[in-house]
Write an enzyme that holds these catalytic residues in place. Sequence first.
Site, PDB file in Angstrom:
ATOM      1  N   CYS A 175       0.836  -1.204   0.000  1.00  0.00           N
ATOM      2  CA  CYS A 175       0.000   0.000   0.000  1.00  0.00           C
ATOM      3  C   CYS A 175       0.874   1.259   0.000  1.00  0.00           C
ATOM      4  O   CYS A 175       1.810   1.358   0.786  1.00  0.00           O
ATOM      5  CB  CYS A 175      -0.929  -0.016   1.213  1.00  0.00           C
ATOM      6  N   CYS A 196       0.417   4.970   6.851  1.00  0.00           N
ATOM      7  CA  CYS A 196      -0.205   4.790   8.178  1.00  0.00           C
ATOM      8  C   CYS A 196       0.801   4.104   9.106  1.00  0.00           C
ATOM      9  O   CYS A 196       1.212   2.954   8.842  1.00  0.00           O
ATOM     10  CB  CYS A 196      -1.473   3.956   8.043  1.00  0.00           C
ATOM     11  N   CYS A 247       0.543   0.374  10.322  1.00  0.00           N
ATOM     12  CA  CYS A 247       0.073  -0.685   9.422  1.00  0.00           C
ATOM     13  C   CYS A 247       1.164  -1.601   8.874  1.00  0.00           C
ATOM     14  O   CYS A 247       2.196  -1.146   8.379  1.00  0.00           O
ATOM     15  CB  CYS A 247      -0.710  -0.074   8.282  1.00  0.00           C
ATOM     16  N   CYS A 276     -16.264  -9.243   6.075  1.00  0.00           N
ATOM     17  CA  CYS A 276     -15.646  -7.953   5.764  1.00  0.00           C
ATOM     18  C   CYS A 276     -14.372  -8.154   4.942  1.00  0.00           C
ATOM     19  O   CYS A 276     -13.448  -8.827   5.389  1.00  0.00           O
ATOM     20  CB  CYS A 276     -15.344  -7.217   7.062  1.00  0.00           C
ATOM     21  N   CYS A 328     -19.351  -6.340   4.211  1.00  0.00           N
ATOM     22  CA  CYS A 328     -18.695  -5.067   4.477  1.00  0.00           C
ATOM     23  C   CYS A 328     -17.411  -5.048   3.649  1.00  0.00           C
ATOM     24  O   CYS A 328     -16.839  -6.100   3.357  1.00  0.00           O
ATOM     25  CB  CYS A 328     -18.397  -4.963   5.972  1.00  0.00           C
ATOM     26  N   CYS A 368     -19.288   1.945   8.864  1.00  0.00           N
ATOM     27  CA  CYS A 368     -18.540   1.305   9.939  1.00  0.00           C
ATOM     28  C   CYS A 368     -17.298   2.155  10.091  1.00  0.00           C
ATOM     29  O   CYS A 368     -16.429   2.152   9.214  1.00  0.00           O
ATOM     30  CB  CYS A 368     -18.196  -0.122   9.531  1.00  0.00           C
ATOM     31  N   ARG A 418     -17.688  -2.417  18.219  1.00  0.00           N
ATOM     32  CA  ARG A 418     -16.907  -3.640  17.992  1.00  0.00           C
ATOM     33  C   ARG A 418     -15.600  -3.634  18.766  1.00  0.00           C
ATOM     34  O   ARG A 418     -14.799  -2.705  18.643  1.00  0.00           O
ATOM     35  CB  ARG A 418     -16.633  -3.806  16.485  1.00  0.00           C
TER      36      ARG A 418
END
Length: 321
Positions: free
Chosen positions: A56, A60, A63, A100, A132, A192, A264
Site C-alpha cells: 500500500c 499509516c 500498518c 468484511c 462489508c 462502519c 466492535r
Amino acid sequence: MEKLAIRSDWSREEVAQLYRTPLLELIMEAAAIHRLYHKPGEIQTCTLLSIKTGGCPEDCAYCAQSVRYHTGIQVHRLMEVEEVVSAAQKAKEAGATRFCMGAAWREVRSNRDFQKVLDMIRAVRALGLEVCATLGMLTPEQAHALRAAGLTAYNHNLDTSESYYSHIITTRTYQDRLHTLQAAREAGLSLCTGGILGLGESEEDRIDLLHTLATLNPHPESVPINALVPIPGTPLEEREPVSIWDMVRAIATARILMPRAKIRLAAGRERLSFTEQALCFVAGANSIFLGEKLLTTPNSSPSQDRELFSLLGAKEMPAFV
Ligand code: SAM
Ligand code: DTB
Ligand code: SF4
C-alpha cells in the site's frame, strides 16, 4: 430508565465530561443504555478477509501493509472471486453473520479490480451474509456501484483525532476520510467507522475522536474500537499496549453517545483475558471479529471464542438486524 432521543448534537464538553465519569458509574450507565437498545447477550460476529495484501502506498504508521515499512508480510495481489466465496462460506459455517473484505489500497484505481470486488460482493451477499468492505477512498460513483452490488456497510476508520492524525498518516487528510464517509452514506451504505487506541494519542485526542463519531448524523451503524497491534518494522512497533481500563472507558463512552451503534471490540482482543473481554461486553461492546486472522495478524482463536460464548451464554446476532 427510558429511551432518550438519539443525539448527534453532543458538545465537545459533554463528551469530555462523560469520558471522565468515574469508571464504575460510566460502565453501569453504558450497560443500562445497552439493555434499552440491544438484546443483552447478543454479539455480532464478523469475519475479516484480506482480499489484497500489502504494497500500500499510504504511510499509516501502525500498518503492516504500507510499502514504506519493512514488516516482512507476504504481499498478495487481489484474490480470485471463487477463493473469496469459499472463505465466506467457511466463515458462515463457523458462525459469522458479516463478512468484511479488506484491500490494502489508497483508493480503488483499477476498474478491472473494482469489477472483481463487485462480483465478490454479489456472491457473498447471495450466501445470506452481511457484506462489508474496506477499500480506501471512494468516489460517489464507486460508492453507488458498491451499494447496487449489495454491499451492506463500508468500513473507513477515522483512527484518531483530527489534530493527532498528521502524526500517524501524512499521505492523506482527515477531510479526505470524512469525504469518503459522506460518499458512502449518500450512496445508502451503512457506515462502519471507529478508531485505534494506543497510537500515542492523549486523552483529549480520544475525546475528540469520540466527539467526531458521535456528531455524525446519523451515527455510524458500527464503531470498531481497535487496540493497536504493534507491528515490527513500523514506526509504532514499540508503543506500550493500551490498558484494558482505557479500552473499557472508550467503549462505555461510545455506547452512551451512540446507543444504537454496534460497538466492535476489534483488533487487540487476542491479548485480552476472558474476564477483560466480558468487561468490554458489559460496558457496551456487542460485536467482534471471529476467525483465526484479522487482516495480517492473528485473532483470538475460534475455539476460544466458542468457549467464551458458551461461558457467557452469548449468542450470535442474526444478520441484517
Ligand atoms: N486500506 C484501507 C484503509 O486504510 O481504509 C482498508 C484497510 S486498513 C488495514 C483498515 C483499518 O485497520 C485501518 O483503518 C485501521 O484502523 C485498522 N488497523 C490497521 N492496522 C492496525 C493495527 N496494527 N492495529 C490496529 N488496527 C489496525
Ligand atoms: C477495523 O476497524 N479493524 C479491522 C477492520 N476494521 C478492517 C482491521 C484490523 C487490522 C489489524 C492488523 C492486521 O491484522 O493487519
Ligand atoms: Fe494502506 Fe489502509 Fe494500511 Fe493505511 S491502513 S497503509 S491505507 S492498508
